[in-house]
Design a protein around this motif. Structure first.
Motif, short mmCIF file in Angstrom:
data_model
loop_
_atom_site.label_atom_id
_atom_site.label_comp_id
_atom_site.label_asym_id
_atom_site.label_seq_id
_atom_site.Cartn_x
_atom_site.Cartn_y
_atom_site.Cartn_z
N SER A 110 36.24 39.20 46.20
CA SER A 110 35.35 40.28 45.90
C SER A 110 34.17 40.60 45.72
O SER A 110 33.83 41.95 45.91
CB SER A 110 35.80 39.99 43.85
N THR A 111 33.36 39.12 46.17
CA THR A 111 32.42 38.90 46.12
C THR A 111 31.78 40.62 47.70
O THR A 111 30.54 41.14 47.79
CB THR A 111 31.58 37.92 46.41
N ARG A 114 32.73 43.89 46.97
CA ARG A 114 31.63 44.54 45.80
C ARG A 114 30.12 44.69 46.99
O ARG A 114 30.16 46.25 46.59
CB ARG A 114 31.18 43.72 45.38
N LYS A 117 31.05 48.16 49.25
CA LYS A 117 30.99 49.01 48.51
C LYS A 117 29.55 49.09 47.89
O LYS A 117 29.55 50.63 48.03
CB LYS A 117 31.95 49.44 47.62
N ASP A 118 29.06 48.46 47.35
CA ASP A 118 28.30 48.95 46.32
C ASP A 118 26.81 48.15 46.82
O ASP A 118 25.80 49.77 46.45
CB ASP A 118 28.29 48.09 44.83
#
Length: 534
Positions: A110-111, A114, A117-118
């Motif tokens: 997830s890190t 993220r 993507k972000d």
């Protein structure tokens, strides 16, 4: 005898004492000529100010430093690892990834997702062009010969979620007629004069709905639903207009997503449905995809553009403008295939003082005997520039009779001269020349013909042949490696910005691998492949 107690989550409790075989310093396990060392060296020299600005100054400290996480992600793309979960596993098991982490805890999936993507989307373009400039400083990129090409890569969208502009326009037109019919009935029933226009449709519907709802309150009419209940005429009117209002809002949302396109996907609105060379059903079915443009020099990818156009003609000018603004450099020669040929592109390159090597769309046809024998083709007619007349196969003159203008999808307007034959009535060659009942007419853009001829002369020179051969090797070769060797045929992320981040990461890894290969094979400083001699 083996212990049978295996339900414990901590496998150290199962016993067994082993001597630590791995050295504490992973550096000794990595060969001196490993590409991960080159990657780390190059990325250490980049400026990460844009990346760190993407993080909040008041938030908690990242588990892994952004610069280190960028190294990990780039190295993953170098080795055909694109899934965030697979990258997480590699960080825990692969020695090279552990070495890049430099003692940091392995990030979870997830890190990684993220970060990609972000955070990375704000800085990837800056980092990519920093690397291109670094290649220029090394003497590998000269900003001289640019090879441009495009390919279509499938989007991470469901294949059957298409929205077609033609269908939306058709249904919207049908609904508008129904709205007019409904309002006519309302006007007759309540002696009103409601009307609608396409420009103010939602406002007009809202006015009519407000009046009917007020009427409903005055008459104290209760809405009924379900089987066996009879709706009042007023309730039917209100429900019909509200349904029209909702549908029109939906159509307006569709039009905002189209943005000059003919289709988009519901699960990835930035993706356009395009014909792919190879599809899952082998029947040329349309898929949601992006048109990916790259510029290559000396076998390195020096520019990346993500477009929603189904063809390449309209992508060249914005791509070159972007490249010039980011690199602050001006290429001398631009080489592209016939998919980029247009009058607008020719004039743009001429205005930028760039030599174009664009293959004409009819280049392969010109070589055929059937084309040379076709008397209907303009190229096979004699042209007198002084009096601006063509002479047909039968010796008749085609004279200019008018001028028309043609506007392209980008808004460019070209001037078209219309020529008409003086007399085709008794011509024995008419059936081979034209299907027109009257005299033969021909439309010619003089500017386009002149610029095409210049480009044709350029590609047939010795330098032009060399550049065309290198275009096939370098830019088409780059796509071949990225799509086949790297097995990158479908994006994992959605949205134009995320897709651009993903593909730039791929090209970043490709460039490092290419530099590593050139160094190891002693091919540094060789921007072009020489022509083979017989």
């Amino acid at each position: 005898m083996l212990k049978t107690k295996l339900h414990t989550k901590n496998y150290n409790e199962l016993g067994g004492h082993y001597q630590l075989a791995l050295p504490f310093n992973f550096n000794v396990l990595i060969p001196e000529d490993d590409s991960v060392r080159l990657l780390s060296h190059i990325l250490e020299g980049l400026n990460y100010e844009a990346l760190y600005k993407a993080y909040s100054s008041t938030g908690r400290k990242p588990v892994v430093e952004p610069k280190i996480l960028f190294k990990v992600l780039t190295y993953a793309y170098m080795n055909n690892i694109y899934s965030s979960r697979k990258i997480e596993v590699a960080c825990k098991r692969d020695t090279n990834f552990m070495w890049l982490l430099a003692g940091c805890k392995a990030p979870d999936h997830s890190t990684i997702a993220r970060f990609r993507k972000d955070y990375l989307k704000e800085a990837i373009e800056d980092l990519f062009f920093q690397m291109v400039k670094h290649l220029h400083e090394l003497g590998e990129v000269e900003f001289k010969n640019l090879f441009v090409d495009g390919t279509k890569i499938e989007a991470s969208a469901n294949r059957y979620t298409f929205v077609w502009k033609k269908v939306v326009n058709k249904n919207e037109a049908k609904m508008f007629l129904k709205i007019q019919s409904c309002l006519e009935e309302i006007n007759l029933t309540y002696l009103k004069d409601f009307n609608v226009t396409k420009e103010t449709l939602l406002k007009d519907l809202k006015t009519a709905i407000s009046y009917l709802e007020e009427k409903c309150q005055q008459e104290q009419i209760e809405f009924v639903h379900g089987i066996g209940k009879r709706k009042s005429k007023l309730q039917k009117f209100i429900e019909s207009l509200k349904e029209f209002y909702t549908r029109q809002e939906k159509y307006n949302a569709h039009h905002q997503f189209f943005e000059g396109r003919n289709s988009y996907s519901k699960t990835d609105p930035d993706a356009t449905f395009m014909h792919m060379k190879d599809d899952h059903m082998r029947n040329a079915q349309l898929k949601p995809a992006y048109n990916v443009q790259i510029g290559v020099e000396s076998e390195y990818v020096t520019g990346v553009g993500i477009f929603q156009d189904r063809n390449d003609i309209a992508t060249l000018i914005p791509f070159l403008n972007m490249l010039e603004s980011k690199l602050q450099a001006h290429y001398e020669n631009v080489t592209a295939d016939s998919g980029y040929e247009s009058e607008e592109n020719y004039l743009y390159l001429e205005g930028k003082h760039q030599t174009c090597y664009i293959k004409p769309q009819t280049y392969e046809q010109w070589k055929k005997k059937s084309f040379k024998k076709d008397i209907s083709k303009r190229e096979n007619m004699a042209y007198n520039a002084e009096i601006d007349e063509y002479t047909c196969h039968n010796g008749k003159q085609l004279k200019p009779v008018g001028i028309t203008h043609r506007t392209s999808a980008t808004g460019y307007q070209s001037e078209i001269t219309v020529y008409e034959c003086e007399d085709c009535s008794d011509c024995p060659c008419k059936s081979r020349c034209t299907k027109a009942k009257g005299n033969r007419r021909m439309q010619v853009s003089k500017t386009f013909v002149a610029k095409r001829q210049i480009s044709y002369r350029n590609i047939t020179t010795k330098e032009g042949i060399l550049l065309r051969v290198n275009r096939s090797i370098q830019v088409e070769g780059a796509f071949g490696v990225l799509k086949n060797d790297y097995n990158f045929n479908r994006f994992l992320t959605r949205g134009k910005n995320s897709v651009k981040t993903e593909f730039m990461l791929l090209c970043f890894g490709y460039n490092v691998n290419k530099l590593h290969s050139k160094i190891q094979n002693e091919r540094i400083g060789k921007p072009l492949h020489p022509l083979k001699t017989a």
